[in-house]
Design an enzyme around this catalytic site. Structure first.
Site, PDB file in Angstrom:
ATOM      1  CG  ASP A  59      -2.076  -0.898   1.068  1.00  0.00           C
ATOM      2  OD1 ASP A  59      -2.115  -1.630   0.406  1.00  0.00           O
ATOM      3  OD2 ASP A  59      -2.737  -1.103   1.929  1.00  0.00           O
TER       4      ASP A  59
ATOM      5  CG  HIS B 133       2.264  -0.044   4.352  1.00  0.00           C
ATOM      6  ND1 HIS B 133       1.883  -0.864   5.393  1.00  0.00           N
ATOM      7  CD2 HIS B 133       1.145   0.941   4.008  1.00  0.00           C
ATOM      8  CE1 HIS B 133       0.734  -0.774   5.901  1.00  0.00           C
ATOM      9  NE2 HIS B 133       0.345   0.251   4.964  1.00  0.00           N
TER      10      HIS B 133
END
Length: 347
Positions: A159, A304
């Protein structure tokens, strides 16, 4: 007393008597008697004074008195009293009324006529808002957390990309190990680093929509929520060549009405069932343990490759080679979300 003075006084008495008589006649009250002193002796026709008729000249004759009727003296003038205001006119008397019957309790309006107060509405909305777990249970086909467990497959997802620091490092590791992953991009970040976005596509990875600037959907109005998604689509499509179908809400949070809207628009909302917690800036060993200790067939793993200002994601970068090698050693095949979920990557 000389004759001139006597005449003058006599004239005054005559005038006074006449005035008093006129006043008495004009008054409505009965006159009072007033005794006047005797008139002085009148001169005779020969110019002398007539002697009073008395037998003895040494004895003074009794004085004659004239009775004049005078009106009763008027009362002293009284200052007029202040005018008393007249009492207000009373309306015509109304017929007596029977005492009013006690008022009956007002009927409670129906729900259609009486709007519910704002505060109870908010409380009711809060009570009715479904948690993420309740949404997954109610809409298992709309909010996906994992793929099928029939095959030993798993998907790495990243993400908050792209950025200039961590995203290129993650891409280097994936390329080295021959792994394709899924990147959920922010629209505003894609506008800043379009070359990184093109590299992601060029190396065979799939891109999903992660909103325009990472706003929490459940705190947004319907218009702002839709704007976050559509604005990100407008930023991504020119760079990647398609409109992403995969949608991941920031923080994984979404409301029921928003979830239903995404279904109407053809999106597939995908969260995860394994959280590496790398956003807490953990060490590489902690990140590895959080993933490998919960691994199972069909797992969707959250990591991430971009973060906020100053956020340290070195633990993710350092743990990634070990995670890939361990999963392959355990027989897992690392695939993209469209392959794991059997959905299209574009709308």
């Amino acid at each position: 007393m000389n004759p001139t003075t006597i005449k003058a006084r006599f004239g005054m008495l005559i005038s006074l008597s006449a005035c008093l008589l006129l006043t008495a006649c004009a008054s409505s009250r009965p006159p009072q008697q007033l005794s006047l002193p005797p008139l002085p002796e009148l001169p005779s026709e020969q110019g002398g004074w007539a002697a009073p008729p008395t037998a003895n000249p040494s004895v003074k004759a009794p004085q004659q008195r004239i009775t004049v009727l005078l009106p009763e003296p008027a009362a002293a003038p009284v200052a007029p009293a202040a005018p008393v205001p007249a009492p207000p006119l009373k309306p015509a008397a109304e017929p007596e009324r029977a005492p009013a019957a006690p008022k009956a309790a007002a009927p409670v309006p129906s729900a259609k006529r009486q709007p519910v107060q704002e505060k109870p509405v908010k409380q009711a909305a809060q009570q009715q808002r479904l948690t993420l777990g309740q949404l997954v249970k109610k809409y298992p086909q709309l909010l996906l957390l994992r793929g099928s467990g029939s095959e030993k497959k798993a998907a790495l997802t990243f993400d908050d990309a792209p950025d200039r620091n961590y995203t290129p490092k993650v891409l280097d590791i994936l390329k080295k190990h021959g792994v394709q992953a899924t990147f959920f991009l922010l629209g505003n970040q894609a506008e800043k680093y379009p070359d990184v976005v093109r590299r992601i596509v060029r190396e065979g990875h799939v891109i999903g929509n992660h909103s325009y600037n990472h706003k929490l959907y459940t705190k947004l109005s319907d218009d702002l929520f839709r704007s976050q998604i559509l604005q990100a689509q407008n930023s991504l499509k020119p760079l990647i060549g398609y409109s992403p179908r995969l949608l991941r809400p920031p923080y994984g949070e979404i409301s029921e009405s928003q979830l239903l809207w995404t279904k109407e628009q053809g999106y597939v909302v995908v969260n995860w069932n394994i959280d590496s917690l790398d956003w807490k800036q953990l060490s590489s060993s902690q990140v590895s343990s959080n993933i490998l200790n919960h691994l199972s067939a069909g797992s969707i793993i959250l990591q991430h490759s971009g973060g906020g200002p100053g956020q340290n994601l070195n633990g993710t970068v350092e743990a990634l080679p070990h995670i890939i090698q361990t999963m392959k050693a355990q027989g897992y095949r690392l695939v993209t979300l469209p392959e794991l979920l059997k959905v299209s990557k574009q709308l």
